[in-house]
Scaffold this motif. Structure first.
Motif, PDB file in Angstrom:
ATOM      1  N   GLN A 166      13.256 -21.446 -22.209  1.00  0.00           N
ATOM      2  CA  GLN A 166      11.792 -20.993 -21.904  1.00  0.00           C
ATOM      3  C   GLN A 166      11.680 -20.435 -20.385  1.00  0.00           C
ATOM      4  OE1 GLN A 166       9.214 -21.940 -23.771  1.00  0.00           O
ATOM      5  NE2 GLN A 166       7.563 -21.511 -22.182  1.00  0.00           N
ATOM      6  N   ILE A 167      12.588 -20.845 -19.527  1.00  0.00           N
ATOM      7  CA  ILE A 167      12.230 -20.567 -18.183  1.00  0.00           C
ATOM      8  C   ILE A 167      12.586 -18.789 -18.168  1.00  0.00           C
ATOM      9  CG2 ILE A 167      13.159 -20.395 -15.849  1.00  0.00           C
ATOM     10  CD1 ILE A 167      13.630 -23.463 -16.346  1.00  0.00           C
ATOM     11  N   ARG A 168      13.764 -18.479 -18.777  1.00  0.00           N
ATOM     12  CA  ARG A 168      14.230 -17.129 -18.915  1.00  0.00           C
ATOM     13  C   ARG A 168      13.277 -16.369 -19.691  1.00  0.00           C
ATOM     14  NH1 ARG A 168      19.423 -15.602 -17.793  1.00  0.00           N
ATOM     15  NH2 ARG A 168      20.216 -17.447 -18.163  1.00  0.00           N
ATOM     16  N   LYS A 169      12.693 -16.831 -20.528  1.00  0.00           N
ATOM     17  CA  LYS A 169      11.626 -15.994 -21.459  1.00  0.00           C
ATOM     18  C   LYS A 169      10.384 -15.753 -20.609  1.00  0.00           C
ATOM     19  CE  LYS A 169       8.725 -17.889 -24.472  1.00  0.00           C
ATOM     20  NZ  LYS A 169       8.470 -18.844 -25.552  1.00  0.00           N
ATOM     21  N   GLU A 170      10.178 -16.617 -19.694  1.00  0.00           N
ATOM     22  CA  GLU A 170       8.920 -16.319 -18.974  1.00  0.00           C
ATOM     23  C   GLU A 170       9.287 -15.346 -17.544  1.00  0.00           C
ATOM     24  OE1 GLU A 170       7.198 -20.738 -19.726  1.00  0.00           O
ATOM     25  OE2 GLU A 170       7.692 -20.316 -18.096  1.00  0.00           O
ATOM     26  N   PHE A 171      10.496 -15.409 -17.000  1.00  0.00           N
ATOM     27  CA  PHE A 171      10.962 -14.544 -16.014  1.00  0.00           C
ATOM     28  C   PHE A 171      10.921 -13.150 -16.648  1.00  0.00           C
ATOM     29  CE2 PHE A 171      13.092 -18.054 -13.282  1.00  0.00           C
ATOM     30  CZ  PHE A 171      11.834 -18.345 -12.874  1.00  0.00           C
ATOM     31  N   ARG A 172      11.480 -13.008 -18.061  1.00  0.00           N
ATOM     32  CA  ARG A 172      11.571 -11.909 -18.550  1.00  0.00           C
ATOM     33  C   ARG A 172       9.985 -11.220 -18.756  1.00  0.00           C
ATOM     34  NH1 ARG A 172      16.580 -12.359 -22.752  1.00  0.00           N
ATOM     35  NH2 ARG A 172      18.082 -12.477 -21.101  1.00  0.00           N
ATOM     36  N   GLN A 173       9.426 -11.991 -19.078  1.00  0.00           N
ATOM     37  CA  GLN A 173       7.819 -11.603 -19.304  1.00  0.00           C
ATOM     38  C   GLN A 173       7.296 -11.021 -18.008  1.00  0.00           C
ATOM     39  OE1 GLN A 173       5.598 -11.578 -21.823  1.00  0.00           O
ATOM     40  NE2 GLN A 173       4.461 -10.244 -20.846  1.00  0.00           N
ATOM     41  N   LEU A 174       7.566 -11.569 -16.716  1.00  0.00           N
ATOM     42  CA  LEU A 174       7.152 -11.369 -15.397  1.00  0.00           C
ATOM     43  C   LEU A 174       7.828  -9.775 -15.140  1.00  0.00           C
ATOM     44  CD1 LEU A 174       5.417 -11.796 -13.119  1.00  0.00           C
ATOM     45  CD2 LEU A 174       7.363 -12.937 -11.841  1.00  0.00           C
ATOM     46  N   LYS A 175       9.161  -9.630 -15.551  1.00  0.00           N
ATOM     47  CA  LYS A 175       9.795  -8.372 -15.343  1.00  0.00           C
ATOM     48  C   LYS A 175       9.142  -7.173 -16.167  1.00  0.00           C
ATOM     49  CE  LYS A 175      13.381  -5.766 -14.188  1.00  0.00           C
ATOM     50  NZ  LYS A 175      13.117  -4.548 -14.964  1.00  0.00           N
ATOM     51  N   ARG A 176       8.634  -7.684 -17.320  1.00  0.00           N
ATOM     52  CA  ARG A 176       8.078  -6.542 -18.011  1.00  0.00           C
ATOM     53  C   ARG A 176       6.486  -6.095 -17.448  1.00  0.00           C
ATOM     54  NH1 ARG A 176      10.441  -9.322 -22.544  1.00  0.00           N
ATOM     55  NH2 ARG A 176       8.604 -10.638 -22.846  1.00  0.00           N
ATOM     56  N   TYR A 177       6.003  -7.342 -16.773  1.00  0.00           N
ATOM     57  CA  TYR A 177       4.794  -7.097 -16.525  1.00  0.00           C
ATOM     58  C   TYR A 177       5.136  -6.014 -15.256  1.00  0.00           C
ATOM     59  CZ  TYR A 177       2.239 -10.681 -18.667  1.00  0.00           C
ATOM     60  OH  TYR A 177       1.691 -11.536 -19.840  1.00  0.00           O
ATOM     61  N   PHE A 178       6.041  -6.351 -14.456  1.00  0.00           N
ATOM     62  CA  PHE A 178       6.298  -5.615 -13.384  1.00  0.00           C
ATOM     63  C   PHE A 178       6.558  -4.033 -13.704  1.00  0.00           C
ATOM     64  CE2 PHE A 178       9.405  -3.063 -10.897  1.00  0.00           C
ATOM     65  CZ  PHE A 178       9.052  -3.367  -9.454  1.00  0.00           C
ATOM     66  N   ASP A 179       7.581  -3.925 -14.673  1.00  0.00           N
ATOM     67  CA  ASP A 179       7.718  -2.558 -15.369  1.00  0.00           C
ATOM     68  C   ASP A 179       6.586  -1.731 -15.723  1.00  0.00           C
ATOM     69  OD1 ASP A 179      10.489  -2.901 -14.594  1.00  0.00           O
ATOM     70  OD2 ASP A 179      11.011  -3.574 -16.734  1.00  0.00           O
ATOM     71  N   HIS A 180       5.749  -2.604 -16.334  1.00  0.00           N
ATOM     72  CA  HIS A 180       4.392  -1.812 -16.874  1.00  0.00           C
ATOM     73  C   HIS A 180       3.540  -1.284 -15.809  1.00  0.00           C
ATOM     74  CE1 HIS A 180       1.141  -1.447 -19.743  1.00  0.00           C
ATOM     75  NE2 HIS A 180       0.449  -1.894 -18.629  1.00  0.00           N
ATOM     76  N   LEU A 181       3.527  -2.354 -14.882  1.00  0.00           N
ATOM     77  CA  LEU A 181       2.644  -1.867 -13.860  1.00  0.00           C
ATOM     78  C   LEU A 181       3.252  -0.565 -12.967  1.00  0.00           C
ATOM     79  CD1 LEU A 181       1.284  -5.155 -12.140  1.00  0.00           C
ATOM     80  CD2 LEU A 181      -0.019  -3.232 -13.855  1.00  0.00           C
ATOM     81  N   LYS A 182       4.435  -0.844 -12.672  1.00  0.00           N
ATOM     82  CA  LYS A 182       5.195   0.142 -11.938  1.00  0.00           C
ATOM     83  C   LYS A 182       4.960   1.746 -12.630  1.00  0.00           C
ATOM     84  CE  LYS A 182       8.148   2.088  -8.932  1.00  0.00           C
ATOM     85  NZ  LYS A 182       7.898   2.040  -7.563  1.00  0.00           N
ATOM     86  N   GLN A 183       5.395   1.461 -13.844  1.00  0.00           N
ATOM     87  CA  GLN A 183       5.005   2.717 -14.569  1.00  0.00           C
ATOM     88  C   GLN A 183       3.457   3.414 -14.647  1.00  0.00           C
ATOM     89  OE1 GLN A 183       5.932   2.446 -18.954  1.00  0.00           O
ATOM     90  NE2 GLN A 183       6.722   4.650 -19.032  1.00  0.00           N
ATOM     91  N   GLY A 184       2.554   2.674 -14.960  1.00  0.00           N
ATOM     92  CA  GLY A 184       1.282   2.808 -14.996  1.00  0.00           C
ATOM     93  C   GLY A 184       0.501   3.138 -13.658  1.00  0.00           C
TER      94      GLY A 184
END
Ligand SMILES: *Cc1c(COP(=O)(O)O)cnc(C)c1O
Length: 228
Positions: A166-184
């Motif tokens: 569960q914890i790993r899944k949530e951290f991965r989500q945050l990493k995806r958020y980061f990547d999305h904002l970085k790109q956009g």
């Protein structure tokens, strides 16, 4: 419980499992200044607090080369207490708070680094933005006009659970958020590079999932006693 903590040893042990490139924020909230000085004398410089007045008074009393991070929920009427001393605020969860930080930072002719805090946990109670809310802030004309805040990345807190998956899944989500904002929004922006995730109980998972900043209190200073 009066358990003796050896802060210096705790830091040394911890540093063996935190890679060089990852910033370790020693979370000193509720702890006395002597404890911070002990860590300082062991060479540590980055400390995290979650109450504005507490950060203010510790910053006034302790050495000037300490780098202060604010990690808690911040109310607009409290920004003034930390604006002269804080280096990085982890907990941006509204346009309103960002506007006040910009305004206060301007008064001190400073630029304050900020992280967008995302809601990644299952728990209802934790503060944080959704992606939609974050994009609303970043697209606003108010944000475009700000000159005294620097958006340095994202922050999140995982669910308080033993379930590593569960914890790993949530951290991965945050990493995806980061990547999305970085790109956009920040592809040409050298400042947008931080992912603040991981505490005493889950920092190893956070580092595996790409944390650039971990926030660790009890493993360094011992359990907190809130009863005073
Ligand atoms: C208190 C706190 C921490 C540190 O917690 P520990 O479990 O003691 O390491 C980290 N992040 C935030 C936002 C906190 O409030």
């Amino acid at each position: 419980m009066g358990r003796e903590m050896n802060i210096k040893e705790n830091l040394q042990t911890l540093k063996t499992s935190v890679p060089e490139g990852v910033c370790l924020v020693a979370v000193s909230k509720t702890k006395p200044e002597e404890d911070i000085l002990e860590a300082y004398e062991a060479g540590h410089r980055v400390f995290g607090e979650n109450k504005a007045r507490e950060l203010q008074s510790k910053a006034n009393n302790l050495p000037n080369d300490i780098v202060w991070h604010f990690i808690g929920h911040l109310q607009t009427n409290k920004v003034k207490y930390i604006a002269s001393s804080v280096d990085l605020i982890h907990s941006i969860d509204s346009l309103k708070i960002l506007m006040e930080i910009d305004r206060q930072a301007k008064q001190y002719k400073r630029r304050i680094q900020c992280l967008l805090q995302f809601h990644i946990a299952e728990e209802e109670t934790k503060f944080g933005l959704s992606m939609e809310e974050a994009e609303e802030i970043l697209s606003s004309t108010e944000f475009m006009k700000m000159e005294n805040v620097i958006i340095s990345g994202v922050m999140g807190m995982a669910t308080y659970t033993d379930d590593e998956g569960q914890i790993r899944k949530e951290f991965r989500q945050l990493k995806r958020y980061f990547d999305h904002l970085k790109q956009g929004y920040f592809s040409d922006n050298k400042h947008f590079k931080e992912i603040s995730m991981g505490m005493s109980g889950d920092y190893k998972i956070a580092i595996e999932e790409g944390a650039t900043i971990v926030r660790i209190g009890s493993l360094i200073f011992g359990e907190r006693n809130y009863s005073k």
